[in-house]
Design a protein around this motif. Structure first.
Motif, short mmCIF file in Angstrom:
data_model
loop_
_atom_site.label_atom_id
_atom_site.label_comp_id
_atom_site.label_asym_id
_atom_site.label_seq_id
_atom_site.Cartn_x
_atom_site.Cartn_y
_atom_site.Cartn_z
N LEU A 223 -6.86 -50.07 7.40
CA LEU A 223 -7.07 -48.90 6.56
C LEU A 223 -6.77 -49.29 5.11
O LEU A 223 -5.61 -49.50 4.76
N GLN A 224 -7.80 -49.40 4.31
CA GLN A 224 -7.60 -49.71 2.90
C GLN A 224 -7.42 -48.41 2.13
O GLN A 224 -8.27 -47.52 2.18
N ILE A 225 -6.30 -48.30 1.44
CA ILE A 225 -6.02 -47.11 0.65
C ILE A 225 -5.95 -47.50 -0.82
O ILE A 225 -6.20 -48.65 -1.19
N CYS A 226 -5.63 -46.54 -1.67
CA CYS A 226 -5.49 -46.82 -3.10
C CYS A 226 -4.11 -46.34 -3.58
O CYS A 226 -3.32 -45.82 -2.80
N TYR A 227 -3.84 -46.57 -4.84
CA TYR A 227 -2.56 -46.28 -5.49
C TYR A 227 -1.51 -47.33 -5.15
O TYR A 227 -1.78 -48.28 -4.41
N GLY A 228 -0.30 -47.16 -5.69
CA GLY A 228 0.71 -48.19 -5.66
C GLY A 228 1.47 -48.32 -4.35
O GLY A 228 1.20 -47.62 -3.37
N HIS A 229 2.47 -49.20 -4.38
CA HIS A 229 3.22 -49.59 -3.19
C HIS A 229 3.84 -48.41 -2.46
O HIS A 229 3.85 -48.38 -1.23
N GLU A 231 2.95 -45.12 -2.94
CA GLU A 231 2.15 -43.93 -3.24
C GLU A 231 1.02 -43.71 -2.24
O GLU A 231 -0.01 -43.13 -2.57
N ALA A 232 1.21 -44.15 -1.00
CA ALA A 232 0.14 -44.06 0.00
C ALA A 232 -0.35 -42.63 0.19
O ALA A 232 -1.55 -42.40 0.37
N MET A 233 0.57 -41.68 0.14
CA MET A 233 0.17 -40.31 0.43
C MET A 233 -0.71 -39.69 -0.65
O MET A 233 -1.30 -38.64 -0.45
N ARG A 234 -0.82 -40.35 -1.80
CA ARG A 234 -1.75 -39.89 -2.83
C ARG A 234 -3.18 -40.31 -2.52
O ARG A 234 -4.13 -39.74 -3.04
N ASN A 237 -7.79 -40.87 1.56
CA ASN A 237 -8.19 -41.21 2.93
C ASN A 237 -7.00 -41.54 3.83
O ASN A 237 -7.19 -41.93 4.99
N TYR A 238 -5.79 -41.38 3.33
CA TYR A 238 -4.60 -41.83 4.08
C TYR A 238 -4.37 -40.99 5.33
O TYR A 238 -4.30 -41.52 6.46
N PHE A 239 -4.26 -39.68 5.17
CA PHE A 239 -3.99 -38.81 6.31
C PHE A 239 -5.10 -38.92 7.35
O PHE A 239 -4.83 -39.08 8.55
N ALA A 240 -6.34 -38.85 6.90
CA ALA A 240 -7.48 -38.92 7.83
C ALA A 240 -7.52 -40.26 8.55
O ALA A 240 -7.86 -40.33 9.73
#
Length: 264
Positions: A223-229, A231-234, A237-240
């Motif tokens: 799962l590739q996400i964005c934002y910093g180390h 800050e995953a919950m920002r 696509n993290y929750f989904a």
């Protein structure tokens, strides 16, 4: 050698002893749990139940803070219909002792035993989750037990490799005793694996996440996400992404049939 050992601990661990909040202050029922590692070290954690939970997350936090810094992660997993057990490694929060690699592994195993032996939860309904340094504890535990799933988020390949990245001009990696060989451990994991990493991670390079994914056995997801180390919950696509992985690999929650007690 004492100075070098202190330098290594300073590089790896940033514990906080004082708890800044509790789940109750955020509307969650919780149980404060005291338990011991197999070397006798007294540890502390929080068990946050979720009614009709699909599973329980064993949450291994990062190298800084303590359990009281995990409220947002607890909330996220509660929203995924999961109970949460988060605990402090030795030297963190209300846990005794001093942190070290072998000690953190012992602490993770003891937390697993709280869930499987004290609370008698089925291993296939436990998800091991580790963030950053907590990913090391999660990866090691993932090869020692057979959980329902294993999630590593923003985790490095080995401690020496990340030391080389952060301190390229200082030979800390050459004198380090701590290995935290996540690359080897993830290759031996006994559960479906999800690697979560951001290309924007300013501490653990994205390549570390890709190498962990390549080393893991099938079944596995990335799962590739964005934002910093931290800050995953920002990331939108993290929750989904977490939900899709859990829906795919966790066993369905047994449906309890209601009894019709109405008179014939």
């Amino acid at each position: 050698m004492g100075l070098l050992s202190s330098l290594e601990r300073y590089f790896i661990y940033a514990p906080r002893k004082s708890l800044i909040t509790t789940p109750a202050e955020h509307g969650f029922e919780f149980e404060s749990v005291k338990f011991r590692a197999d070397d006798g070290t007294l540890l502390h954690g929080w068990f946050v139940p979720k009614p009709n939970a699909r599973a329980t997350v064993l949450l291994c936090h990062g190298n800084a803070g303590n359990v009281s810094y995990q409220i947002d992660q607890i909330r996220l997993f509660q929203n995924l219909q999961m109970s949460v057990f988060t605990f402090d490694y030795r030297g963190y929060g209300q846990s005794e002792g001093k942190p070290c690699e072998d000690g953190l592994y012992r602490d993770g195993k003891a937390a697993w035993q709280v869930l499987t032996e004290t609370k008698r939860l089925l291993p296939e309904r436990i998800v091991i989750f580790g963030h950053s340094l907590g990913g090391s504890v999660a990866a090691w535990l993932g090869k020692e037990v057979k959980a329902g799933a294993l999630i590593l988020q923003a985790t490095f390949t080995t401690m020496r490799q990340i030391a080389k990245c952060i301190y390229p001009y200082f030979p800390l990696r050459k004198i380090m005793r701590s290995r935290y060989d996540n690359l080897s451990n993830i290759a031996q994991a006994n559960a479906p694996v999800l690697i979560v990493h951001s290309a924007d991670d300013e501490i653990i390079p994205f390549e570390h996440g890709k190498r962990l994914f390549e080393a893991a056995k099938e079944p596995k997801e990335f799962l590739q996400i964005c934002y910093g180390h931290d800050e995953a919950m920002r990331s939108p696509n993290y929750f989904a992404g977490l939900k899709a992985f859990l829906d795919k690999y966790l066993p369905p929650v047994p449906q309890v049939e209601s009894k019709n007690t109405a008179p014939a």
